[in-house]
Enzyme design. Structure first.
Site, PDB file in Angstrom:
ATOM      1  CD  GLU A 115      -2.206  -1.722   0.241  1.00 20.98           C
ATOM      2  OE1 GLU A 115      -2.144  -2.875  -0.475  1.00 20.98           O
ATOM      3  OE2 GLU A 115      -2.596  -0.760  -0.705  1.00 20.98           O
TER       4      GLU A 115
ATOM      5  CG  HIS B 278      -0.390   1.232  -4.259  1.00 15.47           C
ATOM      6  ND1 HIS B 278      -0.894   0.669  -6.042  1.00 15.47           N
ATOM      7  CD2 HIS B 278      -1.171  -0.032  -4.510  1.00 15.47           C
ATOM      8  CE1 HIS B 278      -1.037  -0.402  -6.401  1.00 15.47           C
ATOM      9  NE2 HIS B 278      -1.968  -0.672  -5.331  1.00 15.47           N
TER      10      HIS B 278
HETATM   11  O1  LIG Z   1      -3.511  -1.928  -3.418  1.00  7.77           O
HETATM   12  C1  LIG Z   1      -4.409  -3.120  -2.724  1.00  7.77           C
HETATM   13  N1  LIG Z   1      -4.951  -3.928  -4.018  1.00  7.77           N
HETATM   14  O2  LIG Z   1      -3.919  -3.775  -5.238  1.00  7.77           O
HETATM   15  C2  LIG Z   1      -5.052  -5.404  -3.374  1.00  7.77           C
HETATM   16  C3  LIG Z   1      -4.422  -6.402  -2.823  1.00  7.77           C
HETATM   17  C4  LIG Z   1      -3.333  -6.556  -1.808  1.00  7.77           C
HETATM   18  C5  LIG Z   1      -2.166  -6.855  -1.901  1.00  7.77           C
HETATM   19  C6  LIG Z   1      -2.363  -8.417  -2.284  1.00  7.77           C
HETATM   20  C7  LIG Z   1      -1.303  -9.188  -1.964  1.00  7.77           C
HETATM   21  C8  LIG Z   1      -0.262  -8.764  -1.353  1.00  7.77           C
HETATM   22  C9  LIG Z   1      -0.265  -7.706  -0.841  1.00  7.77           C
HETATM   23  C10 LIG Z   1      -1.080  -6.969  -0.784  1.00  7.77           C
HETATM   24 NI    NI Z   2      -2.294  -2.710  -4.912  1.00 10.08          NI
END
Ligand SMILES: OCN(O)CCCc1ccccc1
Ligand code: NI
Length: 183
Positions: free
Chosen positions: A154, A157
């Site tokens: 996150e 991002h």
């Molecule tokens: O940014 C959040 N998103 O795209 C959802 C997936 C989140 C996520 C999935 C696998 C490992 C770490 C984080």
């Molecule tokens: Ni993501």
């Protein structure tokens, strides 16, 4: 409620921007946005609601993914003890991390990426994250395991980084080297 149509997909420029700090104390609008992000994760993890509204299950969401260029993230994920970590943070910051790295055997995905991108995504095994909660409380979290991985995904991002940027090319399954033993 947020649904998949609110989530921008790779190719949208906002996903490659560095998000801006949220001014504190958070405005009513920023609080409302972060609450909606947390609600999305809860809805996406409820089989009935997810099915009814066509939500992809998510364990985290960053504001740039809903085209809001602000440093806000929501995480809803169980730790290895089965404890639910369900939190929204303004201005999250990784303040320290282990030398040791880790990764998910099945790689990572992203709600903003409508395709599988196989490969090892190296992450720090343990991290410390500071930030401000919805209630305006400054917190420092010590994280490891899946929560540590999700927070790093996150926070990436917020800096315009996608998980596949971290996959080693040309060998996506090359195991990251362990930290050098301190002799
Ligand atoms: O940014 C959040 N998103 O795209 C959802 C997936 C989140 C996520 C999935 C696998 C490992 C770490 C984080
Ligand atoms: Ni993501």
């Amino acid at each position: 409620m947020l649904t998949m149509k609110d989530i921008i997909r790779e190719g949208h420029p906002t996903l490659r921007q560095v998000a801006k700090e949220v001014s504190l104390p958070p405005s009513a609008e920023d609080i409302s946005i972060l609450k909606k992000m947390m609600e999305f994760l809860m809805d996406s993890q409820d089989p009935e609601i997810a099915e009814k509204y066509g939500l992809r299950p998510g364990v985290g969401l960053a504001a740039p993914q809903i085209n809001i260029n602000k440093r806000m993230i929501a995480v809803r994920v169980e730790d290895q003890r089965g404890e639910l970590i369900d939190i929204g943070l303004f201005n999250p910051k990784m303040i320290s991390h282990s030398l040791e790295t880790t990764f998910l055997d099945n790689g990572e995905g992203c709600l903003s990426v409508d395709r599988d991108v196989p490969g090892i995504v190296p992450r720090y095994a343990r991290i410390k994250v500071s930030g401000t909660t919805i209630d305006g409380e400054n917190v420092t979290l010590k994280l490891k395991g899946m929560p540590a991985i999700v927070f790093q995904h996150e926070i990436d991002h917020l800096n315009g980084i996608m998980f596949y940027d971290r996959i080693e090319q040309p060998d996506p399954f090359k195991q990251p080297l362990p930290p050098k033993e301190v002799v």
